[in-house]
Design a protein around this motif. Structure first.
Motif, PDB file in Angstrom:
ATOM      1  N   ALA A 146      46.834  38.162  34.482  1.00 17.56           N
ATOM      2  CA  ALA A 146      47.975  38.102  35.397  1.00 17.56           C
ATOM      3  C   ALA A 146      48.204  39.449  36.080  1.00 17.56           C
ATOM      4  N   LEU A 147      48.059  40.535  35.321  1.00 22.88           N
ATOM      5  CA  LEU A 147      48.248  41.860  35.908  1.00 22.88           C
ATOM      6  C   LEU A 147      47.141  42.158  36.913  1.00 22.88           C
ATOM      7  N   ASP A 148      45.909  41.784  36.600  1.00 18.94           N
ATOM      8  CA  ASP A 148      44.793  41.983  37.514  1.00 18.94           C
ATOM      9  C   ASP A 148      45.082  41.306  38.856  1.00 18.94           C
ATOM     10  N   ALA A 149      45.533  40.063  38.797  1.00 21.94           N
ATOM     11  CA  ALA A 149      45.824  39.324  40.031  1.00 21.94           C
ATOM     12  C   ALA A 149      46.977  39.963  40.795  1.00 21.94           C
ATOM     13  N   ALA A 150      48.002  40.407  40.079  1.00 22.31           N
ATOM     14  CA  ALA A 150      49.172  41.000  40.733  1.00 22.31           C
ATOM     15  C   ALA A 150      48.820  42.320  41.400  1.00 22.31           C
ATOM     16  N   LEU A 151      48.015  43.139  40.755  1.00 22.94           N
ATOM     17  CA  LEU A 151      47.629  44.418  41.345  1.00 22.94           C
ATOM     18  C   LEU A 151      46.784  44.199  42.599  1.00 22.94           C
ATOM     19  N   ARG A 152      45.888  43.211  42.559  1.00 18.82           N
ATOM     20  CA  ARG A 152      45.045  42.939  43.725  1.00 18.82           C
ATOM     21  C   ARG A 152      45.862  42.388  44.896  1.00 18.82           C
ATOM     22  N   ALA A 153      46.970  41.704  44.586  1.00 17.37           N
ATOM     23  CA  ALA A 153      47.796  41.115  45.636  1.00 17.37           C
ATOM     24  C   ALA A 153      48.854  42.074  46.171  1.00 17.37           C
ATOM     25  N   ALA A 154      49.002  43.235  45.554  1.00 19.79           N
ATOM     26  CA  ALA A 154      50.045  44.178  45.975  1.00 19.79           C
ATOM     27  C   ALA A 154      49.775  44.668  47.392  1.00 19.79           C
ATOM     28  N   PRO A 155      50.808  44.763  48.216  1.00 19.10           N
ATOM     29  CA  PRO A 155      50.607  45.225  49.594  1.00 19.10           C
ATOM     30  C   PRO A 155      50.248  46.707  49.635  1.00 19.10           C
ATOM     31  N   PRO A 156      49.524  47.132  50.664  1.00 23.43           N
ATOM     32  CA  PRO A 156      49.173  48.549  50.803  1.00 23.43           C
ATOM     33  C   PRO A 156      50.425  49.430  50.800  1.00 23.43           C
TER      34      PRO A 156
END
Length: 273
Positions: free
Chosen positions: A108-118
């Motif tokens: 879940a953290l992996d997905a959230a970090l990848r989806a974080a806006p620049p």
């Protein structure tokens, strides 16, 4: 490497670090989960439970900042205990449940970090953190606690160039280490030259700096995560400020860590028991 590529690189390496530790613990029996690790009072289960707890806290910081602020309030109500309490709570779970919790939290953290806006910044128990900083901190903890697990199991992990993220963090937290120990922060930058596991030399700071640190990246990372005593590492300091730094370096947030005793002293303690 662009900023976006750099963020993806550290997230990818965080995932690989977690997978490596996962392979180490996935087939353990219940007795092995109860083995003592170098961290006093912590078993293998405590180490994985701590990682699972911190991953969940990180996920809240990235996805639900109001809920994370509630966790910060709880932490302030029990200073010094909330980290241990989280590890103890998780360590009481059956190993299969604990392992499943850690895996789901990592994913879940992996997905959230990848989806974080620049350019995103997230609250933390210290200063706010950018996406790359959050991933680097998680990688550092995964590696460091993984070393504790490996030592309990009698395994010596092979170092990888994923250490570059931890080494860079260790250099960047120099001023924090001096400050948290109540010592004046050196005005000038240091030169740091580290030989990576693949043989490349990683350099930081001006070439003509008066104070210098040289050695292997592995030894430097062991030092700044306080997984080994300076006396047991082949790090060389030139200059009085650099020499002081190697006595107090820490790349993790919070109060000064207790560190580890020199191996010679550990052997004496063991013999006295």
């Amino acid at each position: 490497m662009s900023d976006a590529s750099s963020v993806v690189s550290v997230i990818d390496d965080l995932r690989r670090e977690g997978e490596e530790l996962d392979r180490l613990v996935e087939a353990l029996d219940e007795g092995q989960w109860a083995l003592a690790t170098p961290a006093e009072g912590w078993t293998v289960a405590h180490q994985i439970a701590h990682l699972a707890w911190t991953d969940r806290s990180s996920l809240l910081a990235v996805t639900d900042q109001a809920a994370f602020e509630h966790e910060v309030t709880k932490a302030l109500a029990e200073p010094g205990d909330f980290v241990d309490n989280g590890a103890r709570e998780g360590a009481r779970k059956p190993p299969a449940e604990l392992l499943a919790d850690w895996r789901s939290g990592r994913a879940a953290l992996d997905a959230a970090l990848r989806a974080a806006p620049p350019g995103a910044r997230f609250p933390w128990y210290g200063p706010p953190m950018a996406t790359a900083s959050m991933a680097t901190a998680r990688l550092m903890e995964t590696w460091a606690h993984g070393l504790d697990v490996a030592e309990a199991l009698g395994v010596t992990p092979e170092p990888t160039d994923r250490l570059r993220h931890i080494a860079r963090l260790g250099v960047r937290t120099r001023d924090f280490a001096f400050g948290v120990h109540g010592q004046p922060v050196p005005f000038e930058e240091f030169r740091v030259e580290l030989v990576s596991p693949s043989g490349e030399v990683w350099t930081y700071g001006p070439e003509d700096a008066d104070d210098r640190v040289t050695g292997t990246a592995l030894d430097f990372c062991l030092l700044v995560t306080q997984r080994a005593h300076r006396a047991d590492l082949a790090l060389r300091a030139e200059g009085p400020d650099a020499d002081r730094w190697l006595d107090i370096a820490q790349a993790f947030a919070g109060p000064p860590g207790a560190g580890r005793e020199p191996r010679e002293h550990q052997g004496t303690k063991d013999a006295d028991r």
